[in-house]
Scaffold this active site. Structure first.
Site, PDB file in Angstrom:
ATOM      1  N   THR A 144       0.822  -1.209   0.000  1.00  0.00           N
ATOM      2  CA  THR A 144       0.000   0.000   0.000  1.00  0.00           C
ATOM      3  C   THR A 144       0.856   1.257   0.000  1.00  0.00           C
ATOM      4  OG1 THR A 144      -1.767  -1.139   1.167  1.00  0.00           O
ATOM      5  CG2 THR A 144      -1.762   1.265   1.286  1.00  0.00           C
ATOM      6  N   CYS A 255      -0.508 -13.288  -2.087  1.00  0.00           N
ATOM      7  CA  CYS A 255      -0.204 -13.126  -0.661  1.00  0.00           C
ATOM      8  C   CYS A 255      -1.405 -12.551   0.087  1.00  0.00           C
ATOM      9  CB  CYS A 255       1.007 -12.225  -0.483  1.00  0.00           C
ATOM     10  SG  CYS A 255       2.508 -12.826  -1.284  1.00  0.00           S
ATOM     11  N   LEU A 256      -2.080 -11.586  -0.531  1.00  0.00           N
ATOM     12  CA  LEU A 256      -3.245 -10.991   0.117  1.00  0.00           C
ATOM     13  C   LEU A 256      -4.356 -12.006   0.306  1.00  0.00           C
ATOM     14  CD1 LEU A 256      -3.450  -7.494  -1.619  1.00  0.00           C
ATOM     15  CD2 LEU A 256      -2.656  -8.017   0.690  1.00  0.00           C
ATOM     16  N   ARG A 260      -6.185 -12.618   3.735  1.00  0.00           N
ATOM     17  CA  ARG A 260      -7.639 -12.463   3.833  1.00  0.00           C
ATOM     18  C   ARG A 260      -8.292 -13.710   4.399  1.00  0.00           C
ATOM     19  NH1 ARG A 260      -7.619  -9.944  -2.257  1.00  0.00           N
ATOM     20  NH2 ARG A 260      -7.232  -7.766  -1.661  1.00  0.00           N
ATOM     21  N   GLU A 380      -6.609  -5.152   3.568  1.00  0.00           N
ATOM     22  CA  GLU A 380      -6.578  -6.361   2.739  1.00  0.00           C
ATOM     23  C   GLU A 380      -7.774  -6.428   1.796  1.00  0.00           C
ATOM     24  OE1 GLU A 380      -3.839  -7.441   3.187  1.00  0.00           O
ATOM     25  OE2 GLU A 380      -3.289  -7.432   5.293  1.00  0.00           O
ATOM     26  N   THR A 382     -11.098  -3.529   0.677  1.00  0.00           N
ATOM     27  CA  THR A 382     -12.295  -2.963   1.284  1.00  0.00           C
ATOM     28  C   THR A 382     -13.506  -3.836   0.973  1.00  0.00           C
ATOM     29  OG1 THR A 382     -12.868  -1.640  -0.646  1.00  0.00           O
ATOM     30  CG2 THR A 382     -11.351  -0.644   0.959  1.00  0.00           C
ATOM     31  N   PHE A 400     -14.468  -2.539 -11.904  1.00  0.00           N
ATOM     32  CA  PHE A 400     -13.553  -1.869 -10.994  1.00  0.00           C
ATOM     33  C   PHE A 400     -13.232  -0.451 -11.449  1.00  0.00           C
ATOM     34  CE2 PHE A 400     -12.793  -6.412 -10.581  1.00  0.00           C
ATOM     35  CZ  PHE A 400     -12.855  -6.580  -9.216  1.00  0.00           C
TER      36      PHE A 400
END
Length: 401
Positions: A144, A255-256, A260, A380, A382, A400
Site C-alpha cells: 500500500t 499473498c493478500l 484475507r 486487505e 475494502t 472496478f
C-alpha cells in the site's frame, strides 16, 4: 448404523448449533492451545496496550514463535506445517483478544513469510524463514502507498536496474510491523525499465542504506499494533534480491488472499468476545426490576448476533476445508471476508447498545473491538472491492473502473 454420540442436554451459548462436532480432537487441541497462549500473554495487558498505543511486539513474536504460530500453515524451514483449518481456528483465538495481536501474526506469517515461501529463491527461504518462524526476525509487507490502496497496479514505487543491482525509490504507508521489521517484502514497479516486467517483489533487509520506517501514531483503531510509513531513498539491492519468477499483480494478490483467509476467521473472534460480553452483561444488569436479558428486544439482539456469528463460522470452516482439499478461488475468499467482517462489525456495534454507556468504557472489550474492526473492514481489500470481485464472478463483467 453407527450410533451417534449423545447430545449435550443444554446448548452452549456460544455454539448453539454444535459446530464443535465438526472439528477433530486435534483441531480442538490447537484451538485450546492458542487460546491459552493468547490469553496468558495478552489477556491482562491488552486493554492497557490499546489505551497506551504501545505493544511489546518483538517479545510477543518470540513467544508466538515458541508456540509454533508464526507461519504455522507453511511447510518446512522451521514452520509447523499445520492445516488451513488449524490456522483459521488460531486466528479466531488471537483476534478474540485483539485484532492487533492477530495482525502481528498474520502479517508475519501470511504476508511476509508467505511471500518468501511462495516466491523467494532458496537462498531467501534459508536466510529468513527459520528465524521468522522462531520470532527472532520480524517481517513486513510493503504494498500500500499513500495514494494507491485499492489500485496497486498504479503504484509509484519504482525499481530500476543499475548494472547488476536494483535501485528502489518510493513510499509505502499503513505497513504493519514496519518500524520493527528486520526484513521487508517490497513491491515495486519496473515498467519503466527496458524490458521491464511490471510489478516485482524484493526482499529488503531493513538495515540497508536508504531505507527508513516511521511509526504512525494517533491512531484510533488497531492501537495495539505497530503501523509505519516506509520510505525508500535510492535503496540499492543486489540483483538476487528480487523474487526470481513472479511478475505482475499475481505475486502480491496471492499473498493478500492468504492474509484475507486468516482475517475472515479472525474477525469472528472479535465478534465472539463482544457477544459474550453483551450476553453476560444482559444477565447481570437489572433495569425496571428485571435483568436486561428478560426483555424481548434484548433477546432478539442476542439471537440475531448469535445466528450471524455461527453462520460466519460455518462459512469459514467450509472455506477452510476447501482450502485444505482443493484450494480456494479468489472470489471464494472475497465471499468470506465480505460477509464475515461486515457481520462481525454489526455484532460489535449491537453488543455495544446492550451495554449502553458502559459499552464505550475501556473496562469492557466492546468498543476496542468495534474500533479495530473499522480497520479490518477496509484493510486487505475494502468491502466494496470484495463486492466487486464477487460481482465479476457472478456476471463475468469487471466493474472496478
Amino acid at each position: 448404523m453407527k450410533k451417534p454420540p449423545p447430545r449435550s442436554p443444554k446448548a452452549d451459548p456460544l455454539d448453539v448449533i454444535d459446530l464443535d462436532a465438526m472439528l477433530s480432537d486435534e483441531e480442538k487441541d490447537v484451538r485450546a492451545m492458542v487460546r491459552r497462549v493468547a490469553t496468558d500473554l495478552c489477556g491482562e495487558h491488552i486493554a492497557q496496550w490499546y489505551e497506551d498505543g504501545q505493544v511489546p511486539a518483538r517479545e510477543l513474536a518470540r513467544e508466538f514463535g515458541k508456540a509454533g504460530l508464526l507461519g504455522m500453515h507453511l511447510d518446512g524451514y522451521g514452520c509447523a506445517g499445520m492445516s488451513a483449518v488449524d490456522y483459521g481456528l488460531a486466528s479466531v483465538e488471537l483476534e478474540a483478544v485483539d485484532s492487533g495481536i492477530r495482525s502481528l501474526v498474520s502479517v508475519q506469517g501470511s504476508l511476509a513469510m508467505g511471500a518468501i515461501h511462495m516466491f523467494g529463491s532458496e537462498e531467501h527461504k534459508q536466510q529468513w524463514l527459520p528465524s521468522m518462524a522462531a520470532g527472532e526476525a520480524i517481517g513486513c509487507f510493503g504494498l500500500t502507498e499513500p495514494d494507491h490502496g485499492s489500485d496497486p497496479a498504479s503504484m509509484t514505487t519504482r525499481a530500476r536496474r543499475d548494472g547488476d543491482d536494483w535501485i528502489l525509490t518510493g513510499r509505502k504507508l499503513w505497513i504493519t510491523n514496519g518500524s520493527i521489521a528486520d526484513v521487508a517484502v517490497i513491491w515495486a514497479n519496473t515498467t519503466d525499465e527496458p524490458g521491464g516486467r511490471g510489478i516485482r517483489g524484493f526482499v529488503l533487509p531493513t538495515d540497508t542504506p536508504g531505507f527508513a520506517a516511521h511509526e504512525i501514531h494517533h491512531k484510533l483503531s488497531l492501537r495495539a499494533s505497530v503501523t509505519a510509513e516506509l520510505t525508500l531513498d535510492r535503496v540499492r539491492l543486489p540483483g538476487d534480491a528480487v523474487f526470481p519468477d513472479v511478475t505482475g499483480l499475481k505475486g502480491p494478490l496471492s499473498c493478500l488472499s492468504e492474509a484475507r483467509y486468516g482475517i475472515l476467521w479472525g474477525a469472528l473472534g472479535a465478534a465472539r468476545t463482544c457477544l459474550e460480553a453483551a450476553r453476560r452483561y444482559s444477565i447481570e444488569r437489572t433495569q425496571f426490576g428485571r435483568p436486561l436479558a428478560g426483555f424481548q428486544l434484548t433477546q432478539a439482539k442476542l439471537a440475531s448476533m448469535s445466528t450471524e456469528l455461527q453462520l460466519g463460522l460455518l462459512l469459514a470452516l467450509h472455506l477452510g476445508r476447501l482450502k485444505d482439499s482443493v484450494g480456494l478461488r479468489p472470489e471464494q475468499v472475497s465471499v468470506g471476508k465480505f460477509n464475515n467482517i461486515t457481520k462481525a462489525i454489526e455484532i460489535c456495534r449491537t453488543s455495544r447498545t446492550i451495554l449502553g454507556a458502559n459499552g464505550i468504557s475501556g473496562e469492557f472489550p466492546i468498543m476496542r473491538h468495534a474500533n479495530n474492526l473499522e480497520s479490518v473492514l477496509t484493510y486487505e481489500g475494502t468491502a466494496e472491492m470484495h463486492a466487486l470481485v464477487l460481482g465479476q464472478a457472478l456476471t463475468g463483467v469487471p466493474a472496478f473502473r
